[in-house]
Design an enzyme around this catalytic site. Structure first.
Site, PDB file in Angstrom:
ATOM      1  N   ILE A  56      -1.109   1.892  24.615  1.00 48.52           N
ATOM      2  CA  ILE A  56      -2.360   2.405  24.069  1.00 48.52           C
ATOM      3  C   ILE A  56      -2.161   3.839  23.642  1.00 48.52           C
ATOM      4  O   ILE A  56      -1.198   4.486  24.017  1.00 48.52           O
ATOM      5  CB  ILE A  56      -3.498   2.357  25.110  1.00 48.52           C
ATOM      6  CG1 ILE A  56      -3.136   3.257  26.303  1.00 48.52           C
ATOM      7  CG2 ILE A  56      -3.776   0.954  25.570  1.00 48.52           C
ATOM      8  CD1 ILE A  56      -4.286   3.493  27.232  1.00 48.52           C
ATOM      9  N   ASN A  57      -3.113   4.363  22.877  1.00 45.39           N
ATOM     10  CA  ASN A  57      -3.233   5.795  22.633  1.00 45.39           C
ATOM     11  C   ASN A  57      -4.381   6.280  23.490  1.00 45.39           C
ATOM     12  O   ASN A  57      -5.457   6.460  22.995  1.00 45.39           O
ATOM     13  CB  ASN A  57      -3.563   6.054  21.168  1.00 45.39           C
ATOM     14  CG  ASN A  57      -2.437   6.798  20.470  1.00 45.39           C
ATOM     15  OD1 ASN A  57      -1.427   7.095  21.048  1.00 45.39           O
ATOM     16  ND2 ASN A  57      -2.617   7.075  19.219  1.00 45.39           N
ATOM     17  N   ASP A 110     -23.486  -2.829  40.700  1.00 47.83           N
ATOM     18  CA  ASP A 110     -23.416  -3.419  42.038  1.00 47.83           C
ATOM     19  C   ASP A 110     -22.706  -2.436  42.970  1.00 47.83           C
ATOM     20  O   ASP A 110     -21.757  -1.760  42.562  1.00 47.83           O
ATOM     21  CB  ASP A 110     -22.628  -4.723  41.967  1.00 47.83           C
ATOM     22  CG  ASP A 110     -22.667  -5.474  43.287  1.00 47.83           C
ATOM     23  OD1 ASP A 110     -21.844  -5.133  44.163  1.00 47.83           O
ATOM     24  OD2 ASP A 110     -23.510  -6.380  43.436  1.00 47.83           O
ATOM     25  N   GLN A 146      -6.176   2.735  19.246  1.00 44.58           N
ATOM     26  CA  GLN A 146      -5.011   2.043  18.727  1.00 44.58           C
ATOM     27  C   GLN A 146      -4.263   1.380  19.882  1.00 44.58           C
ATOM     28  O   GLN A 146      -4.064   1.983  20.928  1.00 44.58           O
ATOM     29  CB  GLN A 146      -4.096   3.025  17.995  1.00 44.58           C
ATOM     30  CG  GLN A 146      -4.707   3.533  16.707  1.00 44.58           C
ATOM     31  CD  GLN A 146      -3.744   4.395  15.923  1.00 44.58           C
ATOM     32  OE1 GLN A 146      -2.537   4.263  16.048  1.00 44.58           O
ATOM     33  NE2 GLN A 146      -4.278   5.275  15.116  1.00 44.58           N
ATOM     34  N   TRP A 154       5.099   1.653  20.882  1.00 46.75           N
ATOM     35  CA  TRP A 154       4.289   1.749  19.670  1.00 46.75           C
ATOM     36  C   TRP A 154       4.690   0.654  18.682  1.00 46.75           C
ATOM     37  O   TRP A 154       5.860   0.377  18.464  1.00 46.75           O
ATOM     38  CB  TRP A 154       4.472   3.124  19.035  1.00 46.75           C
ATOM     39  CG  TRP A 154       3.552   3.365  17.883  1.00 46.75           C
ATOM     40  CD1 TRP A 154       2.294   3.882  17.928  1.00 46.75           C
ATOM     41  CD2 TRP A 154       3.829   3.087  16.502  1.00 46.75           C
ATOM     42  NE1 TRP A 154       1.759   3.936  16.661  1.00 46.75           N
ATOM     43  CE2 TRP A 154       2.676   3.458  15.777  1.00 46.75           C
ATOM     44  CE3 TRP A 154       4.917   2.546  15.828  1.00 46.75           C
ATOM     45  CZ2 TRP A 154       2.606   3.318  14.384  1.00 46.75           C
ATOM     46  CZ3 TRP A 154       4.841   2.399  14.450  1.00 46.75           C
ATOM     47  CH2 TRP A 154       3.698   2.791  13.746  1.00 46.75           C
ATOM     48  N   ASP A 342       1.758  17.107  13.944  1.00 47.81           N
ATOM     49  CA  ASP A 342       2.767  16.073  14.156  1.00 47.81           C
ATOM     50  C   ASP A 342       4.094  16.667  14.613  1.00 47.81           C
ATOM     51  O   ASP A 342       4.851  16.030  15.346  1.00 47.81           O
ATOM     52  CB  ASP A 342       2.944  15.292  12.841  1.00 47.81           C
ATOM     53  CG  ASP A 342       3.766  14.028  13.016  1.00 47.81           C
ATOM     54  OD1 ASP A 342       3.807  13.506  14.140  1.00 47.81           O
ATOM     55  OD2 ASP A 342       4.357  13.568  12.032  1.00 47.81           O
TER      56      ASP A 342
END
Length: 444
Positions: A56-57, A110, A146, A154, A342
């Site tokens: 996951i991201n 609950d 994502q 990835w 990046d």
């Protein structure tokens, strides 16, 4: 002499890394579709949002932004429940509405529910990554992210979808968007959600086409009466934004939430890009959210910063502690502009002013606008995305933290990626701390 030569070599290597290396997700073709036969639950963060398996991201930990008016900048106070388990009692609310495991309908919590229930339903494992298009709709919080449904590294990217009535207890639904058309056949990458007039959500996301170009597509809920927005429809007129000859088609992604400017009756948004080593927020405008036109100039750009991923522009009030909707501007308002670099894999932001009529964002003179500027967090925190919560009039910031494990270690443990969230508060002269749900406050 030998020592000085050694330091010169080190300096040259560092400069080369920062100036010429293009950091990005590493593709492990031999691992990206390998589903784990066994998931090591002992290695999972106990109090984070994370599916049981795969990549996951992101992961859910309650983090809160702290803002100080005097210096007109944002600082972050992270309250991580994985590190402070004795505080988990803050999450045990007898009257909190949650999502029923079997019917998918809201119900009262609950007493036997886990304080941060992220794996008691059919949630996923494998690799998870960048938050995409979080939104609040008809009393339900939606977290899109994502996700690789086939492996713990990835690849094979879809928009996974989880819902919550309280941002504590989460239920995973089927993926909202997945590759199915020529305009996204090689991946449905990051994007944002916008609420159109009439309380109609729309998602804009980056698709990868057969030419491996990064193009921008939209999707609409198939059934607006469904508060969980389980199914989404992609119109045939996608893509709605194509990279023209002046845009690098391999560096053109992550459209922002759109904002409406009444003076010209247009929607505006930006897409992250770069020109050489200059990071660019390419600005687009539309009257109907279908036909988009590139503006004559970018909303903002920065030399020497490289690719701008996951840009984010949002307003903050100079007084009071309420969040502001994305389109607010004018007197008494500052804007925060964030980019994920990046090349460094960190999130940087400036505080400044957005000028709607000029279609420009200008950072304040004392807000450094480069890779040495302010960061939301000085640890592992990347690809953040904010959204406005109209129910509680606050802006919530999500981010992604990836582990330092190797790809083969991720495969062995069966999952990768954790998500963190931050509550963004208005500028103040004093520190302000808030804890989710009942909004217990503390002034320090």
């Amino acid at each position: 002499m030998r020592s000085s030569c050694t330091w010169v070599c080190v300096a040259l290597v560092v400069c080369w890394c920062f100036c010429f290396m293009e950091a990005s997700h590493v593709v492990y073709e031999d691992l990206q579709s390998v589903s784990p036969s066994l998931v090591n639950d002992e290695l999972k963060p106990v109090y984070h949002f994370r599916p049981p398996r795969h990549w996951i991201n992101g992961s859910f930990s309650t983090l809160h932004v702290v803002v100080m008016h005097r210096f007109l900048h944002i600082s972050a106070l992270y309250y991580c429940f994985a590190s402070f388990p004795h505080r988990v009692s803050l999450f045990s609310y007898p009257n909190v509405t949650t999502i029923d495991d079997f019917t998918g309908r809201p119900r009262q919590a609950d007493p036997n529910d886990q304080p941060l229930s992220t794996t008691r339903t059919n949630e996923r494992t494998n690799e998870r990554t960048i938050v995409s298009g979080p939104l609040y709709y008809k009393g339900i919080y939606h977290l899109f992210y994502q996700y690789n449904p086939y492996g713990s590294v990835w690849g094979n990217i879809v928009w996974a979808h989880s819902v919550s009535a309280d941002m504590i207890n989460w239920k995973a639904l089927d993926p909202a968007i997945y590759p199915s058309q020529p305009f996204d056949i090689y991946g449905c990458w990051s994007g944002s959600a916008t609420i159109l007039p009439g309380d109609k959500p729309v998602i804009m996301y980056t698709g990868i086409d057969p030419q491996k170009r990064q193009i921008q597509n939209i999707a609409f809920p198939s059934n607006l009466s469904d508060p969980f927005l389980r199914e989404w429809t992609k119109p045939d007129h996608n893509p709605v934004i194509d990279p023209d000859s002046g845009v690098n088609a391999s560096a053109f992604r992550d459209p922002t939430t759109a904002w409406y400017t009444p003076h010209n009756e247009h929607w505006s948004l930006v897409v992250g890009s770069r020109r050489g080593s200059r990071g660019v927020a390419v600005l687009y405008k539309s009257k109907d959210f279908v036909k988009w036109t590139k503006a004559k100039h970018p909303l903002h750009s920065g030399k020497g910063t490289g690719m701008w991923e996951c840009p984010d522009l949002y307003p903050v009030a100079l007084e009071g502690n309420q969040g502001l909707d994305t389109g607010v501007s004018g007197a008494g308002v500052k804007h925060v502009f964030k980019v994920s670099l990046d090349e460094t894999r960190f999130d940087y932001y400036t505080v400044g002013k957005y000028y709607p009529k000029a279609d420009k964002y200008i950072a304040d003179a004392n807000s450094r606008d480069d890779r040495n500027g302010l960061r939301y967090d000085y640890g592992n925190f990347y690809a953040s995305k904010s959204f406005y919560d109209p129910g509680k009039k606050r802006r919530i910031l999500w981010g992604w933290a990836n582990e330092s494990d190797s790809a083969h270690a991720d495969k062995e443990k069966g999952w990768a990626g954790v998500q963190v969230s931050v509550l963004v508060v208005a500028f103040e002269f004093r520190w302000w701390v808030a804890y989710d749900n009942n909004m217990t406050t503390a002034f320090v």
